[in-house]
Design a protein around this motif. Structure first.
Motif, short mmCIF file in Angstrom:
data_model
loop_
_atom_site.label_atom_id
_atom_site.label_comp_id
_atom_site.label_asym_id
_atom_site.label_seq_id
_atom_site.Cartn_x
_atom_site.Cartn_y
_atom_site.Cartn_z
N GLY A 88 0.82 -1.20 0.00
CA GLY A 88 0.00 0.00 0.00
C GLY A 88 0.85 1.25 0.00
N VAL A 89 0.28 2.33 -0.51
CA VAL A 89 0.97 3.62 -0.59
C VAL A 89 0.16 4.67 0.16
N VAL A 90 0.83 5.37 1.06
CA VAL A 90 0.25 6.54 1.72
C VAL A 90 0.88 7.77 1.07
N ILE A 91 0.07 8.72 0.65
CA ILE A 91 0.59 9.89 -0.04
C ILE A 91 -0.11 11.15 0.47
N SER A 92 0.54 12.28 0.32
CA SER A 92 -0.08 13.57 0.63
C SER A 92 -0.33 14.33 -0.66
N LEU A 116 3.99 11.07 -7.32
CA LEU A 116 4.39 9.68 -7.56
C LEU A 116 4.25 9.40 -9.05
N ALA A 117 5.33 8.93 -9.68
CA ALA A 117 5.28 8.63 -11.11
C ALA A 117 6.54 7.85 -11.50
N THR A 140 0.87 14.16 -11.56
CA THR A 140 1.66 13.27 -10.70
C THR A 140 1.34 13.43 -9.21
N GLY A 141 0.53 14.40 -8.84
CA GLY A 141 0.29 14.70 -7.44
C GLY A 141 -0.57 13.69 -6.71
#
Length: 299
Positions: free
Chosen positions: A160-164, A169-170, A198-199
């Protein structure tokens, strides 16, 4: 320090783990540096731009790595990658409860060319081995440099990915795309376009990230724990069935969105009535809107 984006690698680790529990492997005082950079008269770092180790997180045995975006943009070289891969393999030997990868990187360190590429491939293999051992691996992407190149692939190899919203991410960065395809293909100077493509919000809507949080270390911590528990509950290993489902999702994505030129069009196709409002929404409001329109999350 509450802002994840503004924190250093070790400040992020300190915020993730129980106070005083971090045991760092190959710390700076051991002076393990890249053998390649001095030959190019490039500066070195005594941790080669990544901190790795173990500690506890709400009492759970967690192995953790954090890339330092302030050193060569977090780029991966031979030693940097070996530290990551070694930490992952040690997590298997010691049967960790989870592994956290705090990623901030532009990808492979060009100064080290093939050595960096090989290092990233070894990290990918190690991630899969950890998952096969029944240990969840969670990626956290919240730094100013985002997560690109081979490490972008590594992030998507995890459970899993946690992102703000503030991070990205790309696979290829905006400048790389512009160089290869021309400004008509992608204008890297258009910062609003860069973040739309990409955000964090776009990645969450497409299902490339499983959680989106505010720029807050505590929020990243809580989401990482939740994703690790969920992964352990459904099984951590990447199965053939999950891989086939992922492939069907990607095929469907191309069929559905392949002719669209801007994420605004994709968001509208996902059923969002006012896509222009998406960049303006705070995280909680965005998550409430997005959860009714997201593509299926990755395996």
């Amino acid at each position: 320090m509450s802002s994840y984006q503004e924190a250093t690698a070790r400040q992020r680790i300190a915020g993730m783990l129980d106070p005083g529990s971090f045991d760092e492997f190959l710390p700076p005082q051991m002076r393990v540096t890249s053998p390649h950079l001095p030959q190019l008269d490039a500066p070195v770092s005594f941790d080669d731009g990544v901190a790795v180790g173990r500690g506890t997180m709400d009492g759970r045995w967690v192995f953790i790595a954090a890339q330092e975006g302030g050193f060569m943009g977090g780029a991966v070289g031979e030693v940097h990658g070996a530290k990551l891969a070694g930490m992952l393999r040690r997590a298997i030997d010691e049967q960790a409860d989870a592994v956290l990868l705090l990623l901030e990187t532009g990808g492979v360190r060009l100064h080290e060319a093939n050595a960096g590429l090989i290092a990233v491939s070894e990290v990918m293999r190690a991630v899969m081995d950890v998952r096969a051992a029944g240990i969840p691996v969670i990626s956290l992407v919240g730094g100013s440099n985002g997560c690109f190149g081979g490490m972008g692939i590594v992030a998507r190899c995890t459970n899993g990915v946690v992102i703000s919203e503030e991070s990205r991410l790309a696979m290829s960065g905006p400048e790389v795309i512009e160089t290869a395809g021309g400004v008509e293909e992608f204008d890297a100077r258009d910062r609003a376009l860069v973040w739309r493509v990409t955000g964090g919000k776009h990645r969450y809507l497409l299902g490339d990230a499983q959680a989106i949080v505010a720029d807050d270390i505590a929020a990243f911590r809580a989401a990482a724990l939740q994703l690790a528990d969920a992964a352990r509950g459904r099984g951590c290993e990447l199965t053939l069935e999950a891989l086939e489902a992922e492939q069907r999702m990607l095929t469907s994505r191309i069929e559905r969105f392949g002719g669209l030129e801007d994420p605004l069009e994709i968001w509208e196709a996902l059923g969002i009535e006012d896509p222009h409002s998406v960049p303006l929404l705070e995280t909680d409001a965005f998550r409430e809107l997005a959860d009714g329109h997201r593509e299926g999350a990755a395996a």
